[in-house]
Write a protein that holds these residues in place. Structure first.
Motif, PDB file in Angstrom:
ATOM      1  N   VAL A  61     -10.524  15.966 -12.303  1.00 31.11           N
ATOM      2  CA  VAL A  61     -10.876  15.096 -11.184  1.00 31.11           C
ATOM      3  C   VAL A  61     -11.842  15.873 -10.308  1.00 31.11           C
ATOM      4  CG1 VAL A  61     -10.029  13.859  -9.158  1.00 31.11           C
ATOM      5  CG2 VAL A  61      -8.652  13.908 -11.257  1.00 31.11           C
ATOM      6  N   ALA A  62     -13.005  15.287 -10.065  1.00 30.67           N
ATOM      7  CA  ALA A  62     -14.042  15.954  -9.269  1.00 30.67           C
ATOM      8  C   ALA A  62     -14.706  14.931  -8.360  1.00 30.67           C
ATOM      9  CB  ALA A  62     -15.075  16.601 -10.186  1.00 30.67           C
ATOM     10  N   VAL A  63     -15.275  15.417  -7.258  1.00 34.78           N
ATOM     11  CA  VAL A  63     -15.944  14.530  -6.313  1.00 34.78           C
ATOM     12  C   VAL A  63     -17.410  14.937  -6.174  1.00 34.78           C
ATOM     13  CG1 VAL A  63     -13.860  13.958  -5.012  1.00 34.78           C
ATOM     14  CG2 VAL A  63     -15.223  15.921  -4.337  1.00 34.78           C
ATOM     15  N   PRO A  64     -18.293  13.936  -6.073  1.00 33.46           N
ATOM     16  CA  PRO A  64     -19.720  14.250  -5.959  1.00 33.46           C
ATOM     17  C   PRO A  64     -20.045  14.861  -4.605  1.00 33.46           C
ATOM     18  CG  PRO A  64     -19.360  11.888  -5.744  1.00 33.46           C
ATOM     19  CD  PRO A  64     -18.038  12.499  -6.078  1.00 33.46           C
ATOM     20  N   GLU A  65     -20.930  15.856  -4.637  1.00 33.79           N
ATOM     21  CA  GLU A  65     -21.404  16.482  -3.415  1.00 33.79           C
ATOM     22  C   GLU A  65     -22.837  16.078  -3.098  1.00 33.79           C
ATOM     23  OE1 GLU A  65     -18.911  20.533  -2.924  1.00 33.79           O
ATOM     24  OE2 GLU A  65     -20.647  20.686  -4.234  1.00 33.79           O
ATOM     25  N   ARG A  66     -23.671  15.996  -4.134  1.00 39.92           N
ATOM     26  CA  ARG A  66     -25.061  15.613  -3.895  1.00 39.92           C
ATOM     27  C   ARG A  66     -25.771  15.315  -5.208  1.00 39.92           C
ATOM     28  NH1 ARG A  66     -28.943  19.553  -4.884  1.00 39.92           N
ATOM     29  NH2 ARG A  66     -28.108  21.623  -5.280  1.00 39.92           N
ATOM     30  N   LEU A  67     -26.847  14.550  -5.084  1.00 41.55           N
ATOM     31  CA  LEU A  67     -27.769  14.342  -6.195  1.00 41.55           C
ATOM     32  C   LEU A  67     -28.665  15.572  -6.249  1.00 41.55           C
ATOM     33  CD1 LEU A  67     -29.017  12.480  -8.373  1.00 41.55           C
ATOM     34  CD2 LEU A  67     -30.492  11.572  -6.566  1.00 41.55           C
TER      35      LEU A  67
ATOM     36  N   VAL B 144     -28.792  13.998 -12.165  1.00 41.26           N
ATOM     37  CA  VAL B 144     -27.930  15.173 -12.199  1.00 41.26           C
ATOM     38  C   VAL B 144     -27.227  15.301 -10.847  1.00 41.26           C
ATOM     39  CG1 VAL B 144     -27.836  17.679 -12.521  1.00 41.26           C
ATOM     40  CG2 VAL B 144     -29.492  16.307 -13.821  1.00 41.26           C
ATOM     41  N   PHE B 145     -25.911  15.336 -10.873  1.00 42.94           N
ATOM     42  CA  PHE B 145     -25.107  15.459  -9.663  1.00 42.94           C
ATOM     43  C   PHE B 145     -24.354  16.782  -9.651  1.00 42.94           C
ATOM     44  CE2 PHE B 145     -25.520  10.895 -10.094  1.00 42.94           C
ATOM     45  CZ  PHE B 145     -25.686  10.465  -8.787  1.00 42.94           C
ATOM     46  N   ARG B 146     -24.244  17.342  -8.456  1.00 44.46           N
ATOM     47  CA  ARG B 146     -23.337  18.472  -8.237  1.00 44.46           C
ATOM     48  C   ARG B 146     -21.995  17.880  -7.818  1.00 44.46           C
ATOM     49  NH1 ARG B 146     -23.851  24.128  -5.577  1.00 44.46           N
ATOM     50  NH2 ARG B 146     -21.695  24.500  -4.949  1.00 44.46           N
ATOM     51  N   PHE B 147     -20.937  18.351  -8.463  1.00 43.52           N
ATOM     52  CA  PHE B 147     -19.575  17.908  -8.168  1.00 43.52           C
ATOM     53  C   PHE B 147     -18.721  19.092  -7.765  1.00 43.52           C
ATOM     54  CE2 PHE B 147     -20.688  14.009 -10.136  1.00 43.52           C
ATOM     55  CZ  PHE B 147     -19.696  13.082  -9.858  1.00 43.52           C
TER      56      PHE B 147
ATOM     57  N   ALA C 100     -28.990  24.715 -13.073  1.00 41.00           N
ATOM     58  CA  ALA C 100     -29.654  25.479 -12.006  1.00 41.00           C
ATOM     59  C   ALA C 100     -29.952  24.593 -10.798  1.00 41.00           C
ATOM     60  CB  ALA C 100     -30.938  26.113 -12.531  1.00 41.00           C
ATOM     61  N   ALA C 101     -30.395  23.368 -11.030  1.00 40.92           N
ATOM     62  CA  ALA C 101     -30.679  22.449  -9.919  1.00 40.92           C
ATOM     63  C   ALA C 101     -29.404  22.147  -9.140  1.00 40.92           C
ATOM     64  CB  ALA C 101     -31.309  21.160 -10.448  1.00 40.92           C
ATOM     65  N   ALA C 102     -28.309  21.975  -9.850  1.00 40.21           N
ATOM     66  CA  ALA C 102     -27.055  21.621  -9.184  1.00 40.21           C
ATOM     67  C   ALA C 102     -26.447  22.776  -8.404  1.00 40.21           C
ATOM     68  CB  ALA C 102     -26.045  21.105 -10.209  1.00 40.21           C
ATOM     69  N   VAL C 103     -26.616  23.991  -8.876  1.00 37.46           N
ATOM     70  CA  VAL C 103     -26.011  25.128  -8.178  1.00 37.46           C
ATOM     71  C   VAL C 103     -26.922  25.728  -7.111  1.00 37.46           C
ATOM     72  CG1 VAL C 103     -24.505  25.677 -10.125  1.00 37.46           C
ATOM     73  CG2 VAL C 103     -26.692  26.873  -9.875  1.00 37.46           C
TER      74      VAL C 103
ATOM     75  N   GLN D 214     -30.972  21.164  -0.818  1.00 40.05           N
ATOM     76  CA  GLN D 214     -30.229  19.929  -0.551  1.00 40.05           C
ATOM     77  C   GLN D 214     -30.943  18.686  -1.073  1.00 40.05           C
ATOM     78  OE1 GLN D 214     -26.961  19.708   0.652  1.00 40.05           O
ATOM     79  NE2 GLN D 214     -27.218  21.840   0.061  1.00 40.05           N
ATOM     80  N   ALA D 215     -32.261  18.752  -1.189  1.00 42.59           N
ATOM     81  CA  ALA D 215     -33.009  17.603  -1.709  1.00 42.59           C
ATOM     82  C   ALA D 215     -32.978  17.630  -3.231  1.00 42.59           C
ATOM     83  CB  ALA D 215     -34.456  17.657  -1.225  1.00 42.59           C
ATOM     84  N   ALA D 216     -32.949  16.454  -3.830  1.00 40.65           N
ATOM     85  CA  ALA D 216     -32.980  16.363  -5.288  1.00 40.65           C
ATOM     86  C   ALA D 216     -34.339  16.809  -5.804  1.00 40.65           C
ATOM     87  CB  ALA D 216     -32.695  14.934  -5.734  1.00 40.65           C
ATOM     88  N   GLN D 217     -34.328  17.506  -6.922  1.00 42.22           N
ATOM     89  CA  GLN D 217     -35.575  17.915  -7.552  1.00 42.22           C
ATOM     90  C   GLN D 217     -36.159  16.741  -8.323  1.00 42.22           C
ATOM     91  OE1 GLN D 217     -35.092  21.338 -10.058  1.00 42.22           O
ATOM     92  NE2 GLN D 217     -34.095  22.529  -8.455  1.00 42.22           N
ATOM     93  N   TYR D 218     -37.445  16.577  -8.210  1.00 42.83           N
ATOM     94  CA  TYR D 218     -38.175  15.594  -9.001  1.00 42.83           C
ATOM     95  C   TYR D 218     -38.901  16.369 -10.078  1.00 42.83           C
ATOM     96  CZ  TYR D 218     -42.242  12.840 -10.344  1.00 42.83           C
ATOM     97  OH  TYR D 218     -43.211  12.209 -11.066  1.00 42.83           O
ATOM     98  N   VAL D 219     -38.671  16.007 -11.319  1.00 39.64           N
ATOM     99  CA  VAL D 219     -39.306  16.699 -12.430  1.00 39.64           C
ATOM    100  C   VAL D 219     -40.517  15.897 -12.861  1.00 39.64           C
ATOM    101  CG1 VAL D 219     -38.989  17.607 -14.751  1.00 39.64           C
ATOM    102  CG2 VAL D 219     -37.091  17.669 -13.116  1.00 39.64           C
ATOM    103  N   ALA D 220     -41.693  16.438 -12.607  1.00 37.51           N
ATOM    104  CA  ALA D 220     -42.941  15.756 -12.940  1.00 37.51           C
ATOM    105  C   ALA D 220     -43.230  15.892 -14.430  1.00 37.51           C
ATOM    106  CB  ALA D 220     -44.097  16.337 -12.139  1.00 37.51           C
TER     107      ALA D 220
END
Length: 163
Positions: A73-79, A102-105, A142-145, A149-155
């Motif tokens: 059981v995990a809760v989302p922290e951020r995109l 990709v979400f960090r939980f 790496a993006a999640a850890v 705080q802003a989500a990475q946009y992969v071009a």
């Protein structure tokens, strides 16, 4: 869990032609460790991934996949990241490509285990001692850890050429 029913219904109509799907990657963190699952289909260690059901909120889909696949059981922290995967061709010839969120939980409870047959193992790994994984999966983790705080946009290479 096997292929979702809505995809099986679509496949009856389109065969194995390319199918654009929305997916999630859940990077679950507990202290300085990350939850990984060893896939039954190819033996690779990955963060938990899955397909968003029609009408399902993406973070809810990721939490559902974590519980279904690992018993955690995990809760989302951020995109953490938004990207498009490379095209995938499965052993049966089905073709897909995913818009992956990709979400960090954060871990809440549970002991990792292969809960639904999609994985042969599930366990915590220290962030500095990850098993061999694809470059793409390493980038998702790496993006999640990261502290960003802003989500990475992969071009894509095409969008970089236009800019």
């Amino acid at each position: 869990m096997a292929t979702p029913d809505f995809i099986l219904a679509l496949r009856k109509k389109i065969g194995s032609d390319p199918l654009w799907l929305s997916g999630v990657t859940a990077v679950v963190i507990r202290d300085d460790r990350v939850l990984l699952a060893k896939r039954a289909d190819n033996g690779k260690w990955t963060a938990v991934t899955g397909i968003i059901d029609p009408g399902e909120q993406p973070a809810d889909a990721a939490a559902r996949e974590v519980l279904e696949e690992t018993g955690i059981v995990a809760v989302p922290e951020r995109l953490a990241m938004v990207h498009v995967t490379e095209p995938v061709v499965y052993d049966n010839g089905d073709q897909t490509q995913y818009l992956d969120l990709v979400f960090r939980f954060a871990w809440q409870s549970g002991v990792p285990r292969p809960a639904d047959g999609e994985n042969t193992a599930a366990d915590w790994f220290p962030l500095n001692e990850l098993p061999p994984m694809s470059d793409d999966m390493c980038k998702r983790i790496a993006a999640a850890v990261s502290d960003e705080q802003a989500a990475q946009y992969v071009a894509s290479p095409q969008s970089a050429a236009v800019a």
